[in-house]
Design a protein around this motif. Structure first.
Motif, PDB file in Angstrom:
ATOM      1  N   PHE A   1      36.749   7.660 -15.598  1.00  0.00           N
ATOM      2  CA  PHE A   1      37.579   7.563 -16.789  1.00  0.00           C
ATOM      3  C   PHE A   1      39.024   7.183 -16.474  1.00  0.00           C
ATOM      4  O   PHE A   1      39.859   7.142 -17.366  1.00  0.00           O
ATOM      5  CB  PHE A   1      37.559   8.896 -17.548  1.00  0.00           C
ATOM      6  CG  PHE A   1      36.214   9.208 -18.147  1.00  0.00           C
ATOM      7  CD1 PHE A   1      35.947   8.938 -19.471  1.00  0.00           C
ATOM      8  CD2 PHE A   1      35.208   9.760 -17.369  1.00  0.00           C
ATOM      9  CE1 PHE A   1      34.710   9.224 -20.034  1.00  0.00           C
ATOM     10  CE2 PHE A   1      33.966  10.051 -17.913  1.00  0.00           C
ATOM     11  CZ  PHE A   1      33.715   9.775 -19.243  1.00  0.00           C
TER      12      PHE A   1
ATOM     13  N   GLU B   1      30.478   7.644  -8.259  1.00  0.00           N
ATOM     14  CA  GLU B   1      30.303   8.308  -9.545  1.00  0.00           C
ATOM     15  C   GLU B   1      29.644   7.367 -10.553  1.00  0.00           C
ATOM     16  O   GLU B   1      29.836   6.145 -10.510  1.00  0.00           O
ATOM     17  CB  GLU B   1      31.653   8.774 -10.099  1.00  0.00           C
ATOM     18  CG  GLU B   1      32.342   9.815  -9.239  1.00  0.00           C
ATOM     19  CD  GLU B   1      31.572  11.110  -9.180  1.00  0.00           C
ATOM     20  OE1 GLU B   1      31.208  11.644 -10.256  1.00  0.00           O
ATOM     21  OE2 GLU B   1      31.312  11.594  -8.056  1.00  0.00           O
ATOM     22  N   ASP B   2      28.879   7.959 -11.477  1.00  0.00           N
ATOM     23  CA  ASP B   2      28.223   7.143 -12.508  1.00  0.00           C
ATOM     24  C   ASP B   2      29.243   6.552 -13.477  1.00  0.00           C
ATOM     25  O   ASP B   2      29.088   5.408 -13.934  1.00  0.00           O
ATOM     26  CB  ASP B   2      27.215   7.995 -13.287  1.00  0.00           C
ATOM     27  CG  ASP B   2      26.043   8.419 -12.426  1.00  0.00           C
ATOM     28  OD1 ASP B   2      25.741   7.695 -11.458  1.00  0.00           O
ATOM     29  OD2 ASP B   2      25.449   9.472 -12.708  1.00  0.00           O
ATOM     30  N   ARG B   3      30.264   7.339 -13.805  1.00  0.00           N
ATOM     31  CA  ARG B   3      31.254   6.868 -14.759  1.00  0.00           C
ATOM     32  C   ARG B   3      32.605   7.435 -14.388  1.00  0.00           C
ATOM     33  O   ARG B   3      32.723   8.611 -14.051  1.00  0.00           O
ATOM     34  CB  ARG B   3      30.884   7.292 -16.183  1.00  0.00           C
ATOM     35  CG  ARG B   3      31.766   6.631 -17.237  1.00  0.00           C
ATOM     36  CD  ARG B   3      31.309   7.001 -18.626  1.00  0.00           C
ATOM     37  NE  ARG B   3      32.177   6.400 -19.633  1.00  0.00           N
ATOM     38  CZ  ARG B   3      32.142   6.693 -20.918  1.00  0.00           C
ATOM     39  NH1 ARG B   3      31.284   7.595 -21.359  1.00  0.00           N
ATOM     40  NH2 ARG B   3      32.957   6.113 -21.773  1.00  0.00           N
TER      41      ARG B   3
ATOM     42  N   GLU C   1      40.756   5.839 -19.749  1.00  0.00           N
ATOM     43  CA  GLU C   1      39.877   5.291 -20.784  1.00  0.00           C
ATOM     44  C   GLU C   1      40.249   5.873 -22.140  1.00  0.00           C
ATOM     45  O   GLU C   1      40.518   7.080 -22.268  1.00  0.00           O
ATOM     46  CB  GLU C   1      38.419   5.628 -20.454  1.00  0.00           C
ATOM     47  CG  GLU C   1      37.420   5.006 -21.404  1.00  0.00           C
ATOM     48  CD  GLU C   1      35.992   5.210 -20.934  1.00  0.00           C
ATOM     49  OE1 GLU C   1      35.218   5.819 -21.691  1.00  0.00           O
ATOM     50  OE2 GLU C   1      35.663   4.774 -19.808  1.00  0.00           O
TER      51      GLU C   1
ATOM     52  N   ASP D   1      36.239  12.780 -15.742  1.00  0.00           N
ATOM     53  CA  ASP D   1      35.638  13.161 -17.019  1.00  0.00           C
ATOM     54  C   ASP D   1      36.125  14.536 -17.458  1.00  0.00           C
ATOM     55  O   ASP D   1      36.432  14.766 -18.634  1.00  0.00           O
ATOM     56  CB  ASP D   1      34.107  13.136 -16.920  1.00  0.00           C
ATOM     57  CG  ASP D   1      33.576  14.035 -15.812  1.00  0.00           C
ATOM     58  OD1 ASP D   1      34.347  14.358 -14.879  1.00  0.00           O
ATOM     59  OD2 ASP D   1      32.389  14.402 -15.874  1.00  0.00           O
TER      60      ASP D   1
END
Length: 861
Positions: free
Chosen positions: A438, A434-436, A591, A394
């Motif tokens: 990229f 990790e939550d998100r 992403e 991120d």
């Protein structure tokens, strides 16, 4: 005095390119904008210097978008290390606060524009000159190259700068523009004009002196019609004129390049068109019209006969590519897509060579002779890359001031080539928490090539080793038995996978990272790669002759480019328990990065197909890599007299959990330390007590090597037959002022001392403290040696046995000039505990400070 040829000297080049800024318009305090062209500046000039042959591998450092403190630290380091030529290059924004006094400020990443004289995030050029002219500077010549607005103002600052004349006279300046002029930001796809032309001259072949570089760049800039702001011509400047023989310096000595044959009435260089100014402009013309416009411009410069020749070249199929070369890279071909490749520092030289070969290959060329894609290769610390791809994607997408992988590692890669597939598994394991995320990794099936990690031993010692079928610990034992003076060196395991894999072998099955680290030669900081290690060892012939290095085998074959005639010849021993390098080709998808996904996928696929095909494997073979299957044979020819086995048996592949464990244990072994000081406080110390050279004063001077997380204490050693010491400073964490007060309050006693009993107590005390972890530890015993009679016979044997098994180094410090002679008790105790013996014949205080700083985490570590 004759002109200066720095080859063979200890040279340094510090290339500072600030392409990314934290504060930009429309922020009212921001600089005018980002400078993407400067990214190309760093690579373009670095490559030209490497090819030039004056700077050896490891002597060129690139600093990407630093903060002022980072810049200052690297500049001081370069000044301290240089003995020959120091080249300082800066590209980025710059401002002047007063054009009449030429106060020039170089703006680093954190720069802001505020009212008044203070410029946060900027470095004054006068301050830079102060560092370059510092008394500790030993450089014979310093060349400063500025590619920024107001670069020409630097000359007036040099003239007014107050410094010893001999210091000022060694400073040479090469500036991109005349005083009080701003330059344009350049094209995002290529380096800025001045840097591009400097690199072009350096790459021209043969010797390039400053006296030839400056006029050549000046002429090329004039021929190209480059303009500064307000349509002023951009005119490079120079100070300490290079036509003065005493000021001349060699900057490149590369082999002559082969150029396209051009008739004698055509110049050998047709410069590219000036870069477009920033902001909106007319829509680009179709390629055919653009070519016609460039031919017309060429005709204006060269005349009708030349135009006829160029048109004739354009009309032939074979001449189309030649015309493209003559007219620059923006002729009939559209700008090519640039692939970004990130790799391990040890792999970077081989992959750069591979990328360079691919870019000019037929596989990367269209039927019209245009380049399909470019490839930019950069490297970063392996552990940092794994963390960034697994936990910080991120921040890589949206950098923050406190978390910016784009600054710390580099641009978001299209391709990642780690040294082992296990790194991919490490990233995926971290990303799963990790939550998100990229970025998504798509590794290709199978590795690109193979190279074992070897113990590279001086040839004279290698003849006494059985180089195959043994563990790394057994090989190191055999090395120490063959020559007790032998040293073991390894790069930083946090920077390269090869060093981490070797560290796994050193640690072995035992949970003894601290013991493994003690087997390595002492160094202030380990080198960041095997390339740098193998180039730094020859700086001291005696060290080179007795040193073994843990490095990838392929670097012993490729020669790494640093003066093989002056380097000790080494043979490879192959530890059976150290996994080898198996570089993996990994596509990285970001992403919201799908705007040109199809074109980028095609470029990646073409590069991978070439790299894993005959031509790519040939380049890797030239660099010493082996096949990935079967007997792991060399991909390239066996070098003369190198002695490499035709085939090798690979060790078990690296496992991600083993790599993580070894890295954690390594970090613990270099984390907050523990130091126990033993201060001889017997009556014989009365005359060696006061002042900086007395016992307490010497110990006080080592305290800066200890930080707030380190634990330490001080025992006063006195008394025999009962209690042999009293506490001066309780063992624990301390502020330095508290520790200094305790040492100031120390007093010698009218008593004798029992060093053997005190050392046994200290070894037992530290063993208990270190039983539950692998933190570094050290015992320091400072004495005048008057009580060494109690450190003999059975008492000495007990101390030696305990020191040999305690796992705690002992630094014996004798205030007597012969205290560390061979066979003396202090020498034997230090050797048994894998510590160091220092006496009055040494530079005692700095040496002891270094010993403590290696254990502690103080401000000067």
């Amino acid at each position: 005095m004759s002109r200066f040829d720095p080859r063979g000297r200890r040279n340094r080049a510090l290339l500072v390119g600030v392409s990314e800024y934290d504060h930009t318009a429309p922020d009212p305090q921001g600089v005018s904008g980002q400078l993407p062209a400067v990214r190309h500046n760093r690579r373009t000039l670095e490559d030209a210097l490497h090819r030039g042959g004056v700077f050896r591998p490891g002597e060129v450092r690139v600093l990407a978008s630093p903060a002022p403190d980072d810049f200052a630290a690297e500049l001081r380091r370069a000044v301290r290390e240089t003995e020959g030529l120091l080249l300082l290059y800066f590209a980025g924004h710059a401002v002047v606060t007063d054009t009449s006094t030429h106060k020039l400020h170089l703006q680093m990443r954190t720069a802001r524009i505020v009212a008044g004289e203070e410029l946060p995030g900027a470095v004054s050029f006068a301050g830079v000159l102060g560092e370059l002219c510092a008394p500790e500077s030993r450089a014979e010549k310093v060349l400063v190259i500025l590619d920024c607005c107001y670069a020409g103002n630097a000359a007036a600052i040099w003239h007014r700068f107050e410094a010893p004349q001999e210091s000022k006279e060694k400073i040479l300046l090469l500036m991109s523009v005349q005083p009080n002029r701003c330059i344009l930001g350049g094209d995002a796809d290529v380096a800025t004009p001045f840097t591009r032309e400097v690199a072009g001259v350096l790459d021209g072949g043969g010797e390039v002196w400053l006296s030839t570089l400056y006029p050549a760049v000046k002429q090329r800039m004039a021929d190209g019609g480059y303009e500064a702001e307000d349509n002023d011509p951009q005119k490079p400047q120079a100070l300490a004129p290079p036509w003065n023989p005493d000021a001349d310096v060699l900057l490149a000595a590369g082999p002559a390049h082969h150029h396209l044959h051009v008739p004698h009435h055509l110049p050998h260089h047709l410069p590219p068109r000036p870069p477009r100014p920033p902001g909106p402009g007319p829509a680009p013309r179709p390629p055919r019209h653009r070519l016609r416009g460039r031919l017309r411009a060429a005709a204006d410069r060269l005349g009708r006969t030349a135009l006829s020749l160029l048109l004739a070249l354009a009309a032939t199929g074979a001449g189309g590519y030649g015309l493209y070369v003559l007219l620059g890279d923006s002729g009939p071909c559209a700008p090519s897509l640039e692939l970004r490749v990130l790799t391990d520092p040890d792999l970077e030289p081989a992959l750069r060579a591979s990328a360079d070969a691919y870019v000019v290959s037929a596989a990367n060329t269209t039927g019209e002779g245009c380049r399909r894609s470019g490839v930019t290769v950069n490297s970063a610390g392996a552990a940092d890359v794994v963390t960034a791809l697994g936990e910080r994607t991120d921040a890589w997408q949206q950098p923050r001031e406190d978390d910016n992988p784009q600054r710390d590692i580099g641009p978001q890669p299209d391709v990642w080539i780690p040294a082992t597939r296990a790194d991919v598994d490490r990233v995926n394991a971290a990303a799963a928490r990790e939550d998100r995320v990229f970025a998504r990794l798509e590794p290709a099936a199978g590795p690109l090539a193979y190279s074992p990690v070897v113990l590279a031993v001086p040839a004279g010692l290698g003849a006494r080793l059985d180089v195959t079928g043994r563990s790394l610990s057994e090989l190191v034992d055999a090395l120490e038995q063959a020559d007790p003076r032998a040293e073991l060196h390894r790069p930083d395991p946090e920077f390269t996978d090869a060093a981490l894999l070797a560290t796994m072998g050193l640690q072995g099955a035992r949970a003894d990272a601290r013991g493994a680290e003690r087997r390595l030669a002492r160094a202030d900081l380990p080198e960041s790669s095997a390339v740098r290690l193998l180039c730094s060892l020859p700086e001291d012939d005696a060290v080179d002759d007795r040193s073994a290095a843990l490095v990838p085998e392929f670097l012993l074959k490729s020669g790494i480019g640093c003066h093989p005639a002056t380097r000790t010849q080494r043979v490879a021993a192959y530890p059976a328990d150290v996994p080898g390098l198996e570089p993996a080709f990994v596509r990285v998808r970001w992403e919201d990065g799908d705007r040109d996904a199809a074109a980028r996928d095609d470029a990646v696929d073409r590069f991978r197909a070439w790299l894993t095909g005959k031509d790519g494997l040939a380049v890797l073979g030239e660099h010493g890599f082996r096949s990935t299957t079967g007997e792991r044979r060399l991909l390239g020819p066996q070098p003369a007299s190198a002695g490499f086995p035709t085939s090798v048996g690979p060790a078990e592949p690296a496992r991600p959990e083993d790599m993580e464990r070894a890295l954690d244990r390594y970090a613990n072994a270099h984390g907050p330390g523990r130091v126990l000081y033993l201060l001889d406080s017997s009556g014989s110390m009365a005359g060696r007590w006061d002042g900086d050279s007395g016992g307490p004063g010497i110990l006080k001077q080592t305290l800066p090597g200890l930080g707030g997380e380190d634990e330490y204490g001080v025992w006063a050693v006195h008394g025999v037959g009962g209690r042999t010491h009293t506490g001066l400073l309780d063992f624990g964490t301390h502020g330095r002022a508290d520790a200094e007060r305790a040492l100031d309050a120390a007093r010698w006693r009218d008593a004798e001392a029992d060093p053997a009993a005190a050392l046994l107590d200290a070894l037992e005390f530290m063993e208990e403290r270190g039983a539950g972890d692998e933190r570094p530890q050290l015992i320091v015993y400072l004495t005048d040696g008057e009580d060494d009679g109690r450190l003999t016979g059975r008492a000495l044997r007990k101390v030696l046995d305990r020191a040999g098994g305690a796992g705690v180094p002992v630094a014996m410090v004798s205030l007597a000039s012969s205290g560390c002679d061979q066979g003396r008790p202090a020498t034997r105790v230090a050797e048994a505990g894998r510590g160091r013996c220092l006496d009055a014949g040494d530079d005692l205080v700095p040496a002891l400070h270094d010993e403590v700083a290696r254990t502690g985490t103080g401000e000067e570590r």
